[in-house]
Design a protein around this motif. Sequence first.
Motif, PDB file in Angstrom:
ATOM      1  N   SER A  39       1.151   5.430  -0.392  1.00  0.00           N
ATOM      2  CA  SER A  39       0.366   6.661  -0.313  1.00  0.00           C
ATOM      3  C   SER A  39       1.289   7.854  -0.121  1.00  0.00           C
ATOM      4  N   ASN A  63      -8.574   5.026  -4.889  1.00  0.00           N
ATOM      5  CA  ASN A  63      -7.246   4.421  -4.980  1.00  0.00           C
ATOM      6  C   ASN A  63      -7.152   3.615  -6.270  1.00  0.00           C
ATOM      7  N   GLU A  82       0.860  -1.180   0.000  1.00  0.00           N
ATOM      8  CA  GLU A  82       0.000   0.000   0.000  1.00  0.00           C
ATOM      9  C   GLU A  82       0.899   1.234   0.000  1.00  0.00           C
ATOM     10  N   PRO A 123      -3.659   6.959  -3.728  1.00  0.00           N
ATOM     11  CA  PRO A 123      -2.925   5.786  -3.221  1.00  0.00           C
ATOM     12  C   PRO A 123      -2.979   4.626  -4.219  1.00  0.00           C
TER      13      PRO A 123
END
Length: 419
Positions: free
Chosen positions: A87, A123, A85, A93
């Motif tokens: 960001s 995202n 993940e 993200p």
Amino acid sequence: MLSSMDNNLTYRGTFQLNVVSGISNLPLSDATLKIYYTGIPENQLEELTTNSSGQTETIELPSPAPEYSLTPESEIQPYSEYTLEISADGYIPQVISGAEILPNVKAIQNISLMPADLSGPANEIFVIPAHTLYGEYPPKIAEDEIQPTNESGEIVLSRVVVPEYVVVHDGSPRDSTAKNYYVRYRDYIKNVASSEIYATWPEDTIRANVLAIMSFTLNRVYTEFYRNRGYDFTITSSTAFDHKWIANRNIYDSISLIVDELFADYLSRPNVRQPILTQYCDGERVTCPNWLSQWGSKDLGDQGYSAIEILRYYYGNDIYINTAEEISGVPSSWPGYTLENGASGQKVRQLQEQLNVIATAYPALPKVVEDGIYGPATTEAVRTFQSIFGLPQTGNTDYRTWYKISEIYVGVSRIAELN
């Protein structure tokens, strides 16, 4: 933080994330990376932050034993899978599920984040499918290794040119819903090789496979294969037609270095102008006489065969390695010898100028006096550049370093021109 899953992953691979802006292509500092085992989202393993070069530190992650990627008989998945993940403030993200970690090699994840837009997605999610040597994919549809170029209206380049970009159609040629991606040529080759062979294999096996992938790709470029059939792309991601390319998959340092070493090369036969369409198969689930066998090339590498010996074993003794006459997107060609401490002249001055432009985007890179003299300061600047971009940290400007500096310089200077 480790879980019981680590009991089955007793070896380690290394991993590093590189993040740039999708608009400026400049490094993003202070981006956050969270790492999980794929399928176990509640168990966060690591949290890292990028530095001024857009990079996290290099960390170790559990992986299976090396032997699983070194024998075709193994039924155990030879790599571990992680969910990433990524960001950063003001950016959309990204989630990548299925990043692959092999033992004893470095995995490199390159990410481009797009600025956030209130009307855009919350995202972006990318799911990385299985490696082609582990998953099930359609076998290559056989073609002639020398493509006909005398049809009416056929457009063929007058000489072999390494393109700056290729347009990859992410599906079969007739799938009009598949997305087209503009991909730097070298990045494309690194992605395909990381998707189709294991980075744990012998160096000369990797070289042989990379040369086959590059020659095939440059044949598609040289003959304008798809454009001459009415399509708007260079090549596809379908294994039935071309190579497996996977959007946002990680690559490996052992493959990346070899591609940077060989990227202008391709395979030729006497009296044939076009790069040879060097087809191949895995050699186990699919056999292919007169084509390169991927697993067979691994065995030959184990026996000490050189890259050209491996290629001639499969394609015949008249195949040889050629070098493209032109490389697109570079301001000047390599001088033909390694620049090092004590060198001087116009090529050194040009190198210094390019390093200083790059330093405006990568503040960890020290600026140097543009005096045309390759002294200790230039050596240290080159060494820092090599450290940032994953090259051997010699401080000398060899072929790989020259063209990597050219690539980054072109990207940074284009952004400066737009601004």
